[in-house]
Design an enzyme around this catalytic site. Sequence first.
Site, PDB file in Angstrom:
ATOM      1  N   HIS A  88       0.851  -1.186   0.000  1.00 38.19           N
ATOM      2  CA  HIS A  88       0.000   0.000   0.000  1.00 38.19           C
ATOM      3  C   HIS A  88       0.889   1.239   0.000  1.00 38.19           C
ATOM      4  O   HIS A  88       2.038   1.198   0.440  1.00 38.19           O
ATOM      5  CB  HIS A  88      -0.888   0.027   1.241  1.00 38.19           C
ATOM      6  CG  HIS A  88      -1.991  -0.983   1.221  1.00 38.19           C
ATOM      7  ND1 HIS A  88      -3.098  -0.867   2.020  1.00 38.19           N
ATOM      8  CD2 HIS A  88      -2.164  -2.124   0.514  1.00 38.19           C
ATOM      9  CE1 HIS A  88      -3.906  -1.892   1.811  1.00 38.19           C
ATOM     10  NE2 HIS A  88      -3.353  -2.670   0.899  1.00 38.19           N
ATOM     11  N   GLU A  90       0.920   3.835   1.902  1.00 36.74           N
ATOM     12  CA  GLU A  90       1.401   4.223   3.230  1.00 36.74           C
ATOM     13  C   GLU A  90       2.560   3.342   3.693  1.00 36.74           C
ATOM     14  O   GLU A  90       3.545   3.845   4.245  1.00 36.74           O
ATOM     15  CB  GLU A  90       0.268   4.137   4.267  1.00 36.74           C
ATOM     16  CG  GLU A  90      -0.941   4.983   3.950  1.00 36.74           C
ATOM     17  CD  GLU A  90      -2.040   4.230   3.225  1.00 36.74           C
ATOM     18  OE1 GLU A  90      -3.223   4.504   3.516  1.00 36.74           O
ATOM     19  OE2 GLU A  90      -1.737   3.379   2.360  1.00 36.74           O
ATOM     20  N   CYS A 118      -6.134   2.031   5.855  1.00 38.49           N
ATOM     21  CA  CYS A 118      -6.797   0.812   6.302  1.00 38.49           C
ATOM     22  C   CYS A 118      -6.205   0.389   7.652  1.00 38.49           C
ATOM     23  O   CYS A 118      -5.276   1.006   8.168  1.00 38.49           O
ATOM     24  CB  CYS A 118      -6.609  -0.300   5.263  1.00 38.49           C
ATOM     25  SG  CYS A 118      -4.907  -0.920   5.163  1.00 38.49           S
ATOM     26  N   CYS A 121      -2.397  -0.353   7.484  1.00 38.14           N
ATOM     27  CA  CYS A 121      -1.597   0.872   7.399  1.00 38.14           C
ATOM     28  C   CYS A 121      -1.687   1.682   8.689  1.00 38.14           C
ATOM     29  O   CYS A 121      -0.695   2.258   9.140  1.00 38.14           O
ATOM     30  CB  CYS A 121      -2.036   1.693   6.200  1.00 38.14           C
ATOM     31  SG  CYS A 121      -1.676   0.856   4.636  1.00 38.14           S
TER      32      CYS A 121
END
Length: 188
Positions: A88, A90, A118, A121
Amino acid sequence: MPLRRLESEPGQDRKVAALSSSNVCDGFYLRDDEKMKDDAYFMNEAIKEAKKALLIDEVPIGCVIVKDDKVIARCHNTKEKDKLVISHAEINAIKKASKKEDAWRLVDCTLYCTLEPCLMCAGAIYQSRIKRVVYGTEDLKGGAFGSSINLLKIERLNHYPEVTPYVLKEECSSLLKEYFKGKRNKNK
């Protein structure tokens, strides 16, 4: 919920003491006009990263990490490219910032992301002690700062980042909507 000012008191728990001079509304921090201008500037940098993800057919989510008003890491989603669920924006940015800072603690940093982080993260944000999180649009299916669940309301954590939602929300949201609309049309 009305705006309230929290004051630190002897014997107060760490969560409340950490909020001692911040304006808070339902767990989110309200910032002044000058800070909002800076937030818009850095969110635009995250949007540039999201557009890079579009170019490689990734979900258009971008992230930048800022320290002392300078971008120290910029990344976007690479989940499809890497074939890794953890790729992801992040996570990629936290890895890059940690390498640049030569430290796993990013205590004086602000993370800007086009989509609400999410749970995975948010866990990395919590673990890296990032001071502040600014996001563009909510993630109703998986957002971990209030849209789906709220990390800020879990008791007894030793770190709670400040969270500023909805910075350049329309721009961030439209990138995602157009991407998924294109995917649906392609599959018809």
